[in-house]
Motif scaffolding. Structure first.
Motif, PDB file in Angstrom:
ATOM      1  N   ARG A   1      75.037  30.485  73.650  1.00 54.74           N
ATOM      2  CA  ARG A   1      74.021  29.584  74.186  1.00 54.74           C
ATOM      3  C   ARG A   1      72.772  30.383  74.530  1.00 54.74           C
ATOM      4  NH1 ARG A   1      75.307  25.706  79.308  1.00 54.74           N
ATOM      5  NH2 ARG A   1      75.234  27.697  80.413  1.00 54.74           N
ATOM      6  N   THR A   2      71.612  29.810  74.276  1.00 63.99           N
ATOM      7  CA  THR A   2      70.350  30.482  74.554  1.00 63.99           C
ATOM      8  C   THR A   2      70.190  30.712  76.058  1.00 63.99           C
ATOM      9  OG1 THR A   2      69.336  29.430  72.626  1.00 63.99           O
ATOM     10  CG2 THR A   2      67.845  30.363  74.276  1.00 63.99           C
ATOM     11  N   GLY A   3      69.733  31.913  76.405  1.00 59.99           N
ATOM     12  CA  GLY A   3      69.505  32.228  77.807  1.00 59.99           C
ATOM     13  C   GLY A   3      70.462  33.286  78.327  1.00 59.99           C
ATOM     14  N   ALA A   4      70.290  33.605  79.597  1.00 61.08           N
ATOM     15  CA  ALA A   4      71.142  34.616  80.226  1.00 61.08           C
ATOM     16  C   ALA A   4      72.595  34.156  80.254  1.00 61.08           C
ATOM     17  CB  ALA A   4      70.650  34.890  81.648  1.00 61.08           C
ATOM     18  N   GLY A   5      73.510  35.103  80.117  1.00 63.21           N
ATOM     19  CA  GLY A   5      74.926  34.778  80.130  1.00 63.21           C
ATOM     20  C   GLY A   5      75.389  34.248  81.476  1.00 63.21           C
TER      21      GLY A   5
ATOM     22  N   ALA B   1      79.377  41.976  74.692  1.00 65.08           N
ATOM     23  CA  ALA B   1      78.757  42.207  75.996  1.00 65.08           C
ATOM     24  C   ALA B   1      79.271  41.207  77.023  1.00 65.08           C
ATOM     25  CB  ALA B   1      77.237  42.115  75.870  1.00 65.08           C
ATOM     26  N   ALA B   2      79.463  39.961  76.598  1.00 65.45           N
ATOM     27  CA  ALA B   2      79.999  38.941  77.502  1.00 65.45           C
ATOM     28  C   ALA B   2      81.415  39.295  77.924  1.00 65.45           C
ATOM     29  CB  ALA B   2      79.953  37.577  76.832  1.00 65.45           C
ATOM     30  N   LEU B   3      82.232  39.752  76.976  1.00 61.72           N
ATOM     31  CA  LEU B   3      83.601  40.148  77.307  1.00 61.72           C
ATOM     32  C   LEU B   3      83.604  41.321  78.281  1.00 61.72           C
ATOM     33  CD1 LEU B   3      85.265  39.782  73.796  1.00 61.72           C
ATOM     34  CD2 LEU B   3      86.024  38.642  75.885  1.00 61.72           C
ATOM     35  N   THR B   4      82.720  42.260  78.069  1.00 59.91           N
ATOM     36  CA  THR B   4      82.629  43.405  78.981  1.00 59.91           C
ATOM     37  C   THR B   4      82.215  42.962  80.379  1.00 59.91           C
ATOM     38  OG1 THR B   4      82.046  44.902  77.163  1.00 59.91           O
ATOM     39  CG2 THR B   4      81.469  45.599  79.397  1.00 59.91           C
ATOM     40  N   GLN B   5      81.224  42.099  80.448  1.00 58.30           N
ATOM     41  CA  GLN B   5      80.698  41.657  81.734  1.00 58.30           C
ATOM     42  C   GLN B   5      81.715  40.857  82.536  1.00 58.30           C
ATOM     43  OE1 GLN B   5      77.031  39.463  81.414  1.00 58.30           O
ATOM     44  NE2 GLN B   5      76.806  39.217  83.637  1.00 58.30           N
ATOM     45  N   TYR B   6      82.511  40.047  81.835  1.00 63.79           N
ATOM     46  CA  TYR B   6      83.407  39.119  82.543  1.00 63.79           C
ATOM     47  C   TYR B   6      84.890  39.464  82.374  1.00 63.79           C
ATOM     48  CZ  TYR B   6      79.063  36.446  82.590  1.00 63.79           C
ATOM     49  OH  TYR B   6      77.771  36.060  82.757  1.00 63.79           O
ATOM     50  N   TYR B   7      85.165  40.671  81.933  1.00 64.30           N
ATOM     51  CA  TYR B   7      86.564  41.041  81.661  1.00 64.30           C
ATOM     52  C   TYR B   7      87.426  40.997  82.920  1.00 64.30           C
ATOM     53  CZ  TYR B   7      90.585  43.752  80.040  1.00 64.30           C
ATOM     54  OH  TYR B   7      91.854  44.166  79.726  1.00 64.30           O
ATOM     55  N   ASN B   8      86.872  41.343  84.059  1.00 62.25           N
ATOM     56  CA  ASN B   8      87.660  41.398  85.296  1.00 62.25           C
ATOM     57  C   ASN B   8      87.745  40.074  86.028  1.00 62.25           C
ATOM     58  OD1 ASN B   8      88.389  44.131  85.082  1.00 62.25           O
ATOM     59  ND2 ASN B   8      86.448  44.792  85.964  1.00 62.25           N
ATOM     60  N   ARG B   9      87.247  39.011  85.450  1.00 63.27           N
ATOM     61  CA  ARG B   9      87.400  37.685  86.051  1.00 63.27           C
ATOM     62  C   ARG B   9      88.835  37.189  85.808  1.00 63.27           C
ATOM     63  NH1 ARG B   9      82.355  35.336  87.394  1.00 63.27           N
ATOM     64  NH2 ARG B   9      80.888  37.072  87.594  1.00 63.27           N
ATOM     65  N   PRO B  10      89.287  36.167  86.576  1.00 60.32           N
ATOM     66  CA  PRO B  10      90.694  35.741  86.500  1.00 60.32           C
ATOM     67  C   PRO B  10      91.032  34.848  85.311  1.00 60.32           C
ATOM     68  CG  PRO B  10      89.548  34.439  88.137  1.00 60.32           C
ATOM     69  CD  PRO B  10      88.561  35.479  87.679  1.00 60.32           C
ATOM     70  N   TRP B  11      90.911  35.373  84.108  1.00 57.04           N
ATOM     71  CA  TRP B  11      91.369  34.685  82.902  1.00 57.04           C
ATOM     72  C   TRP B  11      92.290  35.635  82.143  1.00 57.04           C
ATOM     73  CZ3 TRP B  11      90.289  37.331  78.445  1.00 57.04           C
ATOM     74  CH2 TRP B  11      89.222  38.248  78.483  1.00 57.04           C
ATOM     75  N   HIS B  12      93.067  35.085  81.218  1.00 59.35           N
ATOM     76  CA  HIS B  12      93.978  35.958  80.468  1.00 59.35           C
ATOM     77  C   HIS B  12      93.938  35.742  78.953  1.00 59.35           C
ATOM     78  CE1 HIS B  12      96.874  39.101  81.311  1.00 59.35           C
ATOM     79  NE2 HIS B  12      97.590  38.691  80.286  1.00 59.35           N
TER      80      HIS B  12
END
Length: 327
Positions: A30-34, A83-94
């Motif tokens: 999506r366009t814009g900041a993650g 980059a999105a995976l790196t930024q949000y890797y430590n969030r509570p998803w699996h």
């Protein structure tokens, strides 16, 4: 000073669920900041992603499943899915899914997981070329489904990912909202050779054709390893946090060993750890005493002396029965 005081490392001797061990994240361009946001209902998600968007389509299938997770997360990116995976890797998803099923983004995401030993990526492909692009990738589930507008990846993750880890094998399972395929022996052989998963009719009922990852490991085995790691880290961390002080002697070491035993017993009850012939859990634990520990570790208050080993329960996926007829 590390943010994590307890680390569990598990080497596989071959070559509760906790919140997050079944929760999916949908990666959407999506366009814009993650951004990253979690949604407990499809209605809540619709505020940010309209019904025609690719993120909505994946989420809709997830929320339709009987065993749907407690929430669905959506992480957005403009150009770089890694980059999105790196930024949000430590969030509570699996489990991560790729909205739109774009091959280039799927391949980029598999590259990210090649360097990880935790969490999963699920991708849906529609042909031989799609399977070939993600073949043999670490911690990646590849779903082969060529019915337009259907999302086998979202259905399988949504219905199976949040079940008690170790309690199921993914093979044979049914999902909601996906058309089962009647495939030929040649077609299923090609899918199997690439360690992909299809939704097929077998023995008169729809079911997932297999329960493996793209590199040939079985989903329940690797998911079980993740569960043991998370549960044990939590148990040992609780022991450290709840004690006024955990002495570096038999008292403290025994407390840590008890916490590890709790996780392994729970893993046995969940179906991750095998039973021996006498029906007892197939695991062993060894712990060095204070005197056996390295003096430098004692001075820096790090205990490294506990090790465990367990036999994985696995699952039976095929049967070979032989009989005879008396005349």
């Amino acid at each position: 000073m590390p943010l994590q005081d307890v680390t569990v490392t598990i080497d596989v001797a071959y070559p509760a669920p906790r919140i997050g061990l079944g929760r999916p994240v949908i990666l959407a361009q999506r366009t814009g900041a993650g951004t990253y946001k979690e949604y407990a209902t499809l209605e809540a998600l619709t505020v940010d992603f309209a019904s025609g968007t690719e993120a909505y389509k994946k989420a809709e299938v997830i929320f339709k499943q009987p065993n749907r997770p407690d929430a669905v997360a959506v992480a957005t990116y403009e150009t770089d899915i890694g980059a999105a995976l790196t930024q949000y890797y430590n969030r509570p998803w699996h489990f991560a899914l790729v909205a739109g099923d774009t091959s280039a983004d799927q391949v980029a995401a598999t590259g990210f997981f090649e360097d990880k030993d935790f969490k999963f990526l699920a991708v849906q492909v529609k042909d031989d070329a799609g399977r070939e692009a993600v073949k043999g990738k670490k911690r990646t589930l590849v779903f082969d489904h060529n019915v337009a507008g259907e999302h086998l990846d979202a259905a399988a993750i949504g219905n199976l990912g949040s079940l008690s880890v170790g309690s199921i094998t993914w093979k044979f399972k049914q999902v909601v909202g996906v058309t089962p395929r009647y495939v030929t022996d040649t077609e299923i052989s090609a899918i199997d050779e690439d360690s992909a998963i299809a939704y097929v009719v077998k023995a008169g009922r729809p079911q997932l054709s297999e329960g493996w990852l793209s590199d040939g490991q079985y989903i329940d085995i690797v998911h079980g390893k993740d569960w043991i790691k998370v549960d044990m880290e939590n148990e040992v961390q609780n022991v450290l946090a709840q004690a006024e002080k955990l002495p570096y002697d038999a008292r403290g070491i025994n407390a840590i060993e008890a916490a590890v035993t709790t996780t392994l017993l729970r893993g046995f009850n969940n179906g991750i750890i095998a039973a021996k012939e006498d029906k007892t859990p197939d695991f062993t634990i060894s712990a060095l005493t204070r005197e056996q520990s390295d003096i430098q570790d004692r001075s820096t208050r790090v205990y490294r002396g506990l090790n465990f080993e367990f036999g994985q329960a696995g699952a039976i996926h095929e049967g070979r029965v032989t009989g005879s007829i008396r005349v």
